[in-house]
Design a protein around this motif. Structure first.
Motif, short mmCIF file in Angstrom:
data_model
loop_
_atom_site.label_atom_id
_atom_site.label_comp_id
_atom_site.label_asym_id
_atom_site.label_seq_id
_atom_site.Cartn_x
_atom_site.Cartn_y
_atom_site.Cartn_z
N GLN A 1 14.06 110.52 96.13
CA GLN A 1 13.73 109.14 95.41
C GLN A 1 13.27 109.41 93.92
OE1 GLN A 1 14.39 105.52 96.10
NE2 GLN A 1 13.55 105.53 93.95
N GLU A 2 14.02 108.93 93.09
CA GLU A 2 13.43 108.90 91.60
C GLU A 2 12.25 108.16 91.38
OE1 GLU A 2 16.09 108.95 88.50
OE2 GLU A 2 17.99 109.37 89.64
N VAL A 3 11.29 108.74 90.81
CA VAL A 3 9.70 107.90 90.48
C VAL A 3 9.57 108.67 89.23
CG1 VAL A 3 9.19 107.70 92.76
CG2 VAL A 3 8.13 109.91 91.64
N ILE A 4 8.31 108.06 88.56
CA ILE A 4 7.90 108.24 87.27
C ILE A 4 6.43 108.71 87.75
CG2 ILE A 4 7.58 106.02 86.46
CD1 ILE A 4 7.85 106.74 83.53
N VAL A 5 5.93 109.57 86.92
CA VAL A 5 4.44 109.98 86.75
C VAL A 5 4.31 110.19 85.44
CG1 VAL A 5 2.69 111.63 87.70
CG2 VAL A 5 4.59 110.93 89.49
N GLY A 6 3.25 109.84 84.76
CA GLY A 6 2.57 110.25 83.59
C GLY A 6 1.44 109.49 83.26
N ALA A 7 0.85 109.80 82.14
CA ALA A 7 -0.39 109.60 81.68
C ALA A 7 -0.28 109.14 80.18
CB ALA A 7 -1.38 110.75 81.79
N VAL A 8 -1.28 108.13 80.01
CA VAL A 8 -1.34 107.49 78.64
C VAL A 8 -2.53 107.26 78.17
CG1 VAL A 8 -1.06 105.30 79.24
CG2 VAL A 8 -0.01 105.86 77.03
N THR A 9 -2.74 107.35 76.79
CA THR A 9 -4.21 107.03 76.27
C THR A 9 -4.25 105.38 76.05
OG1 THR A 9 -4.48 109.03 75.26
CG2 THR A 9 -5.93 107.42 74.46
N ASP A 10 -4.81 104.72 76.91
CA ASP A 10 -5.15 103.29 76.53
C ASP A 10 -6.21 103.15 75.66
OD1 ASP A 10 -4.32 100.55 77.74
OD2 ASP A 10 -6.66 100.51 77.82
N PRO A 11 -6.05 101.95 74.60
CA PRO A 11 -7.18 101.92 73.96
C PRO A 11 -8.43 101.28 74.46
CG PRO A 11 -5.24 100.35 73.62
CD PRO A 11 -4.93 101.27 74.41
#
Length: 715
Positions: A128-138
């Motif tokens: 199954q294709e999934v996305i895992v990520g991280a982002v800097t939220d303001p």
């Protein structure tokens, strides 16, 4: 699961420092590989080819089929540049692909620096294709994201967020939080993904982002998840241009000391007090005096000797003794000089009613008063506020309508208009409050300061907050986590539909809209999010009234079949569980209802039944320990008039509570206008009741259940 000892932070630091030294904000694929290897993030075998011969040799070593991708710090969207070819099964195909990719890249951006071509093992089919990520939220800083990957992430936007670093439990909860969670468990005979491996990947990505502040985004998309593990097929890492500015933080002890003197002052000075009706300084003085504030009230006005029978002082520095709060009722341009005097006097709190600061573009003026306050250790409430009410202290420090009904609800608002809506609602519904506080521009004091105080305030049993933003989301979450186990926190976040701050380029960044992050992080903190102003106010009013449920079994008892259907829908909509009625309990209910009624759940006693039937079935619902909450649906008839229903219900509930049986009971009353008085009577006697609606009482019950679970009182 992942452990700190598995991370090679030195290797990551070397890669990041090298990229920053070159002035780059994006890492190349080989650099991304070094970082994922350092954090134990599984990726396909790969290598960097600088020539077609290198590419063929790498493909032979890795094993066919392979994919080729351009490596350039200047080309972020490789596919758009014609820089990707997949499914290459021979040396000839690899050689031709290498030449085509480099040619396409040079045509796409003639000035791009080309480091070579990445040769990568093709991910095995399936999974199954999934996305895992991280982002800097303001607002919240580093957050980790998870959702369905590939094209689905763009179409469905089925993604969820948690604060980074995330724990194993956080990561596992993310797998269950997306709408398509069932896909991960295996559908139509498909195998379930390895949940532990997927959760481990989420944890590792979250740690990477948290460990290195300059990592603005991590984007693994797609990640192929299967029963045998996980593999990140594509890695993208972006760096921030500069570290976020540090906000001044106060310790919990400092916050409690300052807020304690703000909310429980012994002495208040009014700067700009006036004898002239229509002036804000006159209204504040009148409210303080007429409201019966028992402490000292000191008017400050250089042009008056006496204001409303009180000695007036030319300067706040002339006021004798200690002062806990200075309320400002002077134009914005005069605030800095007066604030200097407040600071020199050692007053710990300044309440800034005036407008004319950042909300009108006067950012420098607001920054100036913040600097003055910080220099002297004075906390600022406002500016641009209506003031505040602390009812248990008989304190009404505002130019608005006074309010003195003491109770367990603390309310805050960022907007003056919303603050007055809160006041009107409280008066109409006779809701007792412990405090109503305006926050305005939040130049200093904000929600986490007040949440810390109200969390410890014995007069407050529920906190409701209207906000348009959070200055420091992590500080708010910390305060909420400390408060929620003791009392509910309800938040109305305005701007639900506003486009969030987008971090350029990646899927993760594009999906990190303000509201999506707010929704998940507030839920993670145990906060109850209200969908609208009325819901926030009703939750705040009702939650202190309802006992904490001891289990999940909810039973509907109704005099109208139609109401029973709608109440059942509301139960499902609010995440509650209709009890499966066992045979003995079904038989017990049937003894009290007519043959043409219906037991089961809902229990339909029919509309023509006398008060005795309502009373008998409600008694049974309260007596049986397997039932944990009751939802009552009343239908107005002459046989059982509204106030008769209200009085008998209140009497039975009070009787059982006297016996130590405390179950939440909510009621929906359908009928003529008499049901309004009956609903108010029920509310005043511990039964949350509403006329003309089946949704609202169940929504309130659902909010109580959500709080009980967040507080660890209900598993």
């Amino acid at each position: 699961m992942a452990d700190d000892t598995t991370y090679d932070t030195a290797a990551v630091r070397a890669v990041l420092d090298a990229a920053r030294a070159e002035g780059r904000s994006a890492l190349t694929a080989p650099e991304g590989k070094l970082i994922t290897d350092a954090y134990g993030i599984p990726t396909p075998a790969e290598g960097l080819a600088e020539s077609a011969d290198d590419a063929v040799a790498l493909a032979d070593r890795i094993g066919f089929p392979v994919a080729l991708k351009i490596v350039s710090p200047d080309i972020l969207h490789k596919t758009d540049a014609g820089g990707v070819q997949v499914g290459l099964n021979s040396a000839a195909e690899v050689r031709g692909a290498f030449t085509a990719i480099v040619t396409n890249a040079r045509a796409y951006d003639p000035g791009a620096r080309i480091k070579g071509v990445q040769v990568q093992q093709m991910v095995p089919a399936g999974g199954q294709e999934v996305i895992v990520g991280a982002v800097t939220d303001p607002t919240f800083g580093k957050v980790v994201a998870f959702g369905l990957g590939g094209v689905l992430v763009e179409v469905l936007k089925d993604i969820t967020f948690r604060l980074a670093p995330a724990s194993r439990d956080d990561a596992l909860s993310m797998l269950d939080s997306i709408r398509a969670a069932e896909v991960l468990r295996g559908v139509r005979g498909g195998a379930a993904v390895d949940r532990e491996a997927l959760a481990d990947l989420v944890v590792r990505v979250s740690r990477l982002a948290a460990d290195f502040p300059e990592v603005a985004e991590v984007d693994l998309n797609p990640v192929f998840a299967s029963a045998s593990g996980v593999l990140a097929a594509d890695v993208r890492i972006l760096l921030s241009d500069e570290p976020p500015a540090e906000r001044r933080r106060y310790s919990r002890e400092e916050i409690l000391a300052a807020m304690g003197r703000l909310m429980q002052p012994r002495s208040v000075a009014v700067i700009g007090a006036s004898n002239e009706q229509g002036k804000i300084g006159n209204s504040v003085m009148r409210n303080l005096i007429d409201g019966g504030f028992p402490g000292e009230i000191h008017p400050v006005n250089p042009k008056s000797d006496d204001i409303l029978g009180r000695k007036a002082y030319k300067s706040v520095t002339d006021v004798p003794g200690e002062v806990d709060v200075a309320v400002f009722a002077i134009p914005a341009k005069f605030v800095p000089a007066a604030l200097e005097e407040v600071g020199r006097k050692g007053i710990p709190n300044a309440v800034l009613i005036p407008s004319g600061f950042a909300e009108t573009g006067e950012h420098e003026l607001q920054e100036r008063i913040v600097a003055i306050a910080e220099e002297h250790g004075t906390r600022l409430l406002g500016p641009n506020i209506y003031g505040y009410y602390s009812t248990w202290q008989d304190l009404c420090a505002t130019f608005c309508t006074p309010y003195d009904v003491k109770g367990p609800v603390a309310l805050t608002s960022q907007s003056g208009g919303i603050g007055m809506a809160i006041l009107g609602f409280a008066r109409t519904t006779r809701t007792g409050v412990s405090a109503i506080v305006g926050l305005g521009n939040k130049s200093d004091v904000d929600e986490d300061d007040l949440l810390t105080y109200f969390g410890e305030d014995p007069n407050t049993r529920c906190i409701a907050m209207h906000l348009e933003d959070l200055k420091d989301g992590r500080a708010f979450v910390e305060a909420a986590r400390a408060t929620v186990p003791k009392k509910p926190v309800v938040v109305l976040k305005a701007g639900r539909t506003a486009a969030g701050a987008k971090a350029a380029g990646s899927h993760t960044g594009a999906l990190a809209g303000d509201d999506a992050v707010y929704d998940d992080i507030l839920r993670q903190a145990g906060v109850i999010r209200a969908p609208g102003l009325n819901e926030m106010l009703e939750y705040a009013r009702a939650l202190p009234v309802l006992p904490t449920p001891q289990g999940d079994n909810v039973v509907i008892i109704t005099g109208a079949g139609g109401s029973g259907v709608l109440l059942s829908d509301a139960i499902v909509d609010n995440g509650l569980s209709l009890m499966e009625i066992p045979a003995d309990l079904d038989a017990a209910f049937r003894r009290f209802i007519p043959p043409f009624g219906a037991a089961g759940n809902p229990v339909d006693i029919t509309g023509g039944e006398p008060p005795a039937t309502y009373e008998a079935t409600i008694r049974l619902g309260l007596e049986d320990p397997r039932i944990h909450a009751l939802v009552l649906g009343y239908w107005h008839t002459i046989v059982t008039p509204p106030m008769v229903f209200a009085e008998l219900t209140a009497r039975v509930v009070e009787e059982f509570r006297a016996r130590g049986i405390h179950k939440p009971v909510v009621a929906s009353l359908a009928g003529d206008t008499e049901v309004e008085q009956a609903s108010q009577y029920l509310f005043e006697h511990g039964v949350v009741a509403y006329p003309y609606t089946t949704e609202k009482p169940v929504a309130v019950l659902g909010a109580k259940y959500r709080w009980a679970r967040s507080a660890g009182l209900l598993t």
